[in-house]
Design a protein around this motif. Structure first.
Motif, PDB file in Angstrom:
ATOM      1  N   ARG A 235       0.863  -1.204   0.000  1.00  0.00           N
ATOM      2  CA  ARG A 235       0.000   0.000   0.000  1.00  0.00           C
ATOM      3  C   ARG A 235       0.887   1.238   0.000  1.00  0.00           C
ATOM      4  N   ARG A 236       0.540   2.219  -0.790  1.00  0.00           N
ATOM      5  CA  ARG A 236       1.383   3.419  -0.893  1.00  0.00           C
ATOM      6  C   ARG A 236       1.576   4.086   0.472  1.00  0.00           C
ATOM      7  N   SER A 237       0.511   4.168   1.276  1.00  0.00           N
ATOM      8  CA  SER A 237       0.665   4.851   2.572  1.00  0.00           C
ATOM      9  C   SER A 237       1.629   4.091   3.479  1.00  0.00           C
TER      10      SER A 237
ATOM     11  N   THR B 136       5.218  15.070  -4.073  1.00  0.00           N
ATOM     12  CA  THR B 136       4.426  15.504  -5.219  1.00  0.00           C
ATOM     13  C   THR B 136       2.968  15.772  -4.818  1.00  0.00           C
ATOM     14  N   THR B 137       2.297  16.461  -5.695  1.00  0.00           N
ATOM     15  CA  THR B 137       0.901  16.830  -5.434  1.00  0.00           C
ATOM     16  C   THR B 137      -0.025  15.603  -5.433  1.00  0.00           C
ATOM     17  N   GLY B 138      -1.107  15.690  -4.681  1.00  0.00           N
ATOM     18  CA  GLY B 138      -2.087  14.605  -4.637  1.00  0.00           C
ATOM     19  C   GLY B 138      -1.986  13.824  -3.342  1.00  0.00           C
ATOM     20  N   MET B 139      -2.398  12.563  -3.413  1.00  0.00           N
ATOM     21  CA  MET B 139      -2.491  11.753  -2.193  1.00  0.00           C
ATOM     22  C   MET B 139      -1.131  11.487  -1.559  1.00  0.00           C
ATOM     23  N   ILE B 140      -0.063  11.530  -2.324  1.00  0.00           N
ATOM     24  CA  ILE B 140       1.260  11.288  -1.732  1.00  0.00           C
ATOM     25  C   ILE B 140       1.559  12.371  -0.699  1.00  0.00           C
ATOM     26  N   SER B 141       1.320  13.626  -1.052  1.00  0.00           N
ATOM     27  CA  SER B 141       1.526  14.704  -0.064  1.00  0.00           C
ATOM     28  C   SER B 141       0.558  14.574   1.096  1.00  0.00           C
TER      29      SER B 141
ATOM     30  N   SER C 159       1.416  22.013  -9.283  1.00  0.00           N
ATOM     31  CA  SER C 159       2.681  21.814 -10.008  1.00  0.00           C
ATOM     32  C   SER C 159       3.069  20.350 -10.136  1.00  0.00           C
ATOM     33  N   MET C 160       2.102  19.540 -10.556  1.00  0.00           N
ATOM     34  CA  MET C 160       2.410  18.112 -10.744  1.00  0.00           C
ATOM     35  C   MET C 160       3.612  17.951 -11.679  1.00  0.00           C
ATOM     36  N   GLY C 161       4.502  17.064 -11.321  1.00  0.00           N
ATOM     37  CA  GLY C 161       5.667  16.767 -12.167  1.00  0.00           C
ATOM     38  C   GLY C 161       6.907  17.543 -11.797  1.00  0.00           C
TER      39      GLY C 161
ATOM     40  N   GLU D 165       7.526  10.800  -5.128  1.00  0.00           N
ATOM     41  CA  GLU D 165       6.552  11.090  -6.183  1.00  0.00           C
ATOM     42  C   GLU D 165       5.944   9.807  -6.734  1.00  0.00           C
ATOM     43  N   GLY D 166       4.950   9.991  -7.614  1.00  0.00           N
ATOM     44  CA  GLY D 166       4.270   8.844  -8.220  1.00  0.00           C
ATOM     45  C   GLY D 166       4.805   8.590  -9.619  1.00  0.00           C
ATOM     46  N   ASP D 167       4.366   7.478 -10.199  1.00  0.00           N
ATOM     47  CA  ASP D 167       4.761   7.194 -11.582  1.00  0.00           C
ATOM     48  C   ASP D 167       4.195   8.258 -12.513  1.00  0.00           C
ATOM     49  N   GLY D 168       2.966   8.704 -12.234  1.00  0.00           N
ATOM     50  CA  GLY D 168       2.350   9.712 -13.102  1.00  0.00           C
ATOM     51  C   GLY D 168       3.118  11.018 -13.057  1.00  0.00           C
ATOM     52  N   SER D 169       3.489  11.416 -11.859  1.00  0.00           N
ATOM     53  CA  SER D 169       4.245  12.656 -11.689  1.00  0.00           C
ATOM     54  C   SER D 169       5.608  12.549 -12.376  1.00  0.00           C
ATOM     55  N   SER D 170       6.258  11.414 -12.187  1.00  0.00           N
ATOM     56  CA  SER D 170       7.578  11.227 -12.781  1.00  0.00           C
ATOM     57  C   SER D 170       7.509  11.237 -14.315  1.00  0.00           C
ATOM     58  N   LEU D 171       6.510  10.538 -14.860  1.00  0.00           N
ATOM     59  CA  LEU D 171       6.382  10.474 -16.318  1.00  0.00           C
ATOM     60  C   LEU D 171       6.043  11.844 -16.912  1.00  0.00           C
ATOM     61  N   MET D 172       5.388  12.668 -16.112  1.00  0.00           N
ATOM     62  CA  MET D 172       4.990  13.987 -16.599  1.00  0.00           C
ATOM     63  C   MET D 172       6.207  14.872 -16.899  1.00  0.00           C
ATOM     64  N   SER D 173       7.285  14.687 -16.123  1.00  0.00           N
ATOM     65  CA  SER D 173       8.497  15.501 -16.335  1.00  0.00           C
ATOM     66  C   SER D 173       9.685  14.565 -16.497  1.00  0.00           C
TER      67      SER D 173
ATOM     68  N   ASP E 258       5.154   3.487  -7.530  1.00  0.00           N
ATOM     69  CA  ASP E 258       4.605   3.149  -8.854  1.00  0.00           C
ATOM     70  C   ASP E 258       3.369   2.256  -8.695  1.00  0.00           C
ATOM     71  N   ASN E 259       2.194   2.885  -8.809  1.00  0.00           N
ATOM     72  CA  ASN E 259       0.950   2.097  -8.748  1.00  0.00           C
ATOM     73  C   ASN E 259       0.311   1.996 -10.131  1.00  0.00           C
ATOM     74  N   GLN E 260       1.096   2.325 -11.153  1.00  0.00           N
ATOM     75  CA  GLN E 260       0.679   2.204 -12.556  1.00  0.00           C
ATOM     76  C   GLN E 260      -0.596   2.984 -12.868  1.00  0.00           C
ATOM     77  N   CYS E 261      -0.848   4.014 -12.070  1.00  0.00           N
ATOM     78  CA  CYS E 261      -2.027   4.830 -12.368  1.00  0.00           C
ATOM     79  C   CYS E 261      -1.936   6.194 -11.692  1.00  0.00           C
ATOM     80  N   TYR E 262      -2.888   7.052 -12.062  1.00  0.00           N
ATOM     81  CA  TYR E 262      -3.047   8.370 -11.447  1.00  0.00           C
ATOM     82  C   TYR E 262      -4.104   8.198 -10.361  1.00  0.00           C
ATOM     83  N   GLU E 263      -3.680   7.595  -9.262  1.00  0.00           N
ATOM     84  CA  GLU E 263      -4.640   7.178  -8.233  1.00  0.00           C
ATOM     85  C   GLU E 263      -5.371   8.365  -7.626  1.00  0.00           C
ATOM     86  N   SER E 264      -4.655   9.480  -7.434  1.00  0.00           N
ATOM     87  CA  SER E 264      -5.248  10.629  -6.750  1.00  0.00           C
ATOM     88  C   SER E 264      -6.456  11.201  -7.477  1.00  0.00           C
ATOM     89  N   THR E 265      -6.485  11.017  -8.789  1.00  0.00           N
ATOM     90  CA  THR E 265      -7.578  11.617  -9.552  1.00  0.00           C
ATOM     91  C   THR E 265      -8.535  10.570 -10.119  1.00  0.00           C
ATOM     92  N   GLY E 266      -8.527   9.380  -9.530  1.00  0.00           N
ATOM     93  CA  GLY E 266      -9.529   8.396  -9.938  1.00  0.00           C
ATOM     94  C   GLY E 266      -8.971   7.103 -10.505  1.00  0.00           C
TER      95      GLY E 266
HETATM   96  C1  LIG Z   1      -0.313  20.058 -13.991  1.00  0.00           C
HETATM   97  C2  LIG Z   1      -1.296  19.177 -13.253  1.00  0.00           C
HETATM   98  N1  LIG Z   1      -1.968  18.226 -13.933  1.00  0.00           N
HETATM   99  C3  LIG Z   1      -2.845  17.435 -13.283  1.00  0.00           C
HETATM  100  C4  LIG Z   1      -3.073  17.604 -11.951  1.00  0.00           C
HETATM  101  C5  LIG Z   1      -4.115  16.742 -11.252  1.00  0.00           C
HETATM  102  N2  LIG Z   1      -3.503  15.659 -10.508  1.00  0.00           N
HETATM  103  C6  LIG Z   1      -3.172  15.809  -9.213  1.00  0.00           C
HETATM  104  S1  LIG Z   1      -2.515  14.424  -8.551  1.00  0.00           S
HETATM  105  C7  LIG Z   1      -2.667  13.615 -10.017  1.00  0.00           C
HETATM  106  C8  LIG Z   1      -2.268  12.167 -10.147  1.00  0.00           C
HETATM  107  C9  LIG Z   1      -0.839  11.930  -9.750  1.00  0.00           C
HETATM  108  O1  LIG Z   1      -0.463  10.625 -10.114  1.00  0.00           O
HETATM  109  P1  LIG Z   1       0.823   9.986  -9.523  1.00  0.00           P
HETATM  110  O2  LIG Z   1       1.920  10.955  -9.498  1.00  0.00           O
HETATM  111  O3  LIG Z   1       1.081   8.703 -10.248  1.00  0.00           O
HETATM  112  O4  LIG Z   1       0.435   9.689  -8.017  1.00  0.00           O
HETATM  113  P2  LIG Z   1      -0.730   8.754  -7.397  1.00  0.00           P
HETATM  114  O5  LIG Z   1      -1.893   9.663  -7.215  1.00  0.00           O
HETATM  115  O6  LIG Z   1      -1.005   7.636  -8.348  1.00  0.00           O
HETATM  116  O7  LIG Z   1      -0.129   8.265  -6.121  1.00  0.00           O
HETATM  117  C10 LIG Z   1      -3.232  14.422 -11.005  1.00  0.00           C
HETATM  118  C11 LIG Z   1      -3.508  14.002 -12.403  1.00  0.00           C
HETATM  119  C12 LIG Z   1      -2.342  18.618 -11.285  1.00  0.00           C
HETATM  120  N3  LIG Z   1      -2.473  18.820  -9.969  1.00  0.00           N
HETATM  121  N4  LIG Z   1      -1.459  19.390 -11.969  1.00  0.00           N
END
Ligand SMILES: Cc1ncc(C[n+]2csc(CCOP(=O)(O)OP(=O)(O)O)c2C)c(N)n1
Length: 190
Positions: free
Chosen positions: A3-5, A24-29, A47-49, A71-79, A100-108
């Motif tokens: 589990r990520r937490s 990184t932004t989202g549930m990780i923070s 400021s994701m990424g 950070e997450g896989d999504g955040s890392s792949l973004m930048s 790395d949960n292979q998804c953007y978990e924070s947003t669904g």
């Molecule tokens: C520039 C930007 N795009 C999209 C978002 C919306 N957003 C916030 S968290 C997130 C998902 C992050 O995914 P990941 O880094 O893989 O972390 P996870 O939530 O899977 O742990 C998204 C798409 C944002 N905050 N900023």
């Protein structure tokens, strides 16, 4: 599967008081804030990424402190360009942790391409000093212990499941408070 937490809690058990952490932004923070809030955490609230770029800047400015990037896989792949840039700058105080949960978990839970792309291999090919893929919770502190005196950049890619509780509260510090507390921690000498 981890589990990520739980992985965040494990990583934070190996973080010393003076170490800096950027998340990184989202549930990780949010999970970091809920489980291990401290002045030396910099929570990205947008400021994701950009957590890895910020972490690199902190390493270069303050080579005496270890900097953990969470950070997450999504955040890392973004930048993705940040990985070779980190490598080229040789920050020996940088520990990059990717959950790395292979998804953007924070947003669904939308799938990311990390199912087909191995980010740890990208870091290895870019020249990180150490890269390792973690699949069990107990491997986290073993790895952080083993590499504690090894020069960075170090990448731990932690394979996580999609499970997470969205009841975790939002980071309640204001952006200004986060900046000021972190600045104090950044400048603190031990
Ligand atoms: C520039 C930007 N795009 C999209 C978002 C919306 N957003 C916030 S968290 C997130 C998902 C992050 O995914 P990941 O880094 O893989 O972390 P996870 O939530 O899977 O742990 C998204 C798409 C944002 N905050 N900023």
């Amino acid at each position: 599967m981890i589990r990520r937490s739980d992985a965040i809690i494990k990583v934070m058990e190996s973080v010393d008081e003076e170490d800096l952490v950027v998340s990184t932004t989202g549930m990780i923070s949010r999970e970091l804030f809920y489980n291990a809030d401290r002045p030396a955490n910099f929570y990205m609230l947008g400021s994701m990424g950009l957590a890895s770029s910020l972490g690199l800047g902190l390493c270069l400015k303050n080579p005496m402190k270890k900097v953990f990037i969470l950070e997450g896989d999504g955040s890392s792949l973004m930048s993705l360009g940040a990985i070779p840039l980190i490598s080229a700058c040789h920050p020996n105080n940088l520990i990059h942790v990717i959950f790395d949960n292979q998804c953007y978990e924070s947003t669904g839970g939308q799938p990311s391409i990390s199912v087909d792309v191995d980010i740890s291999e990208i870091a290895r090919a870019s020249g990180y000093n150490v890269t390792c893929r973690i699949t069990a919770l107990e491997e986290i502190d073993h790895a952080l212990y083993e590499y504690q005196n090894v020069d960075g950049p170090i990448l731990l890619l932690i394979e996580c499941n999609h499970e997470s509780s969205h009841d975790v509260p939002r980071v309640s510090h204001t952006p200004v408070a986060i900046r000021d507390m972190f600045k104090g921690a950044f400048n603190q000498t031990y």
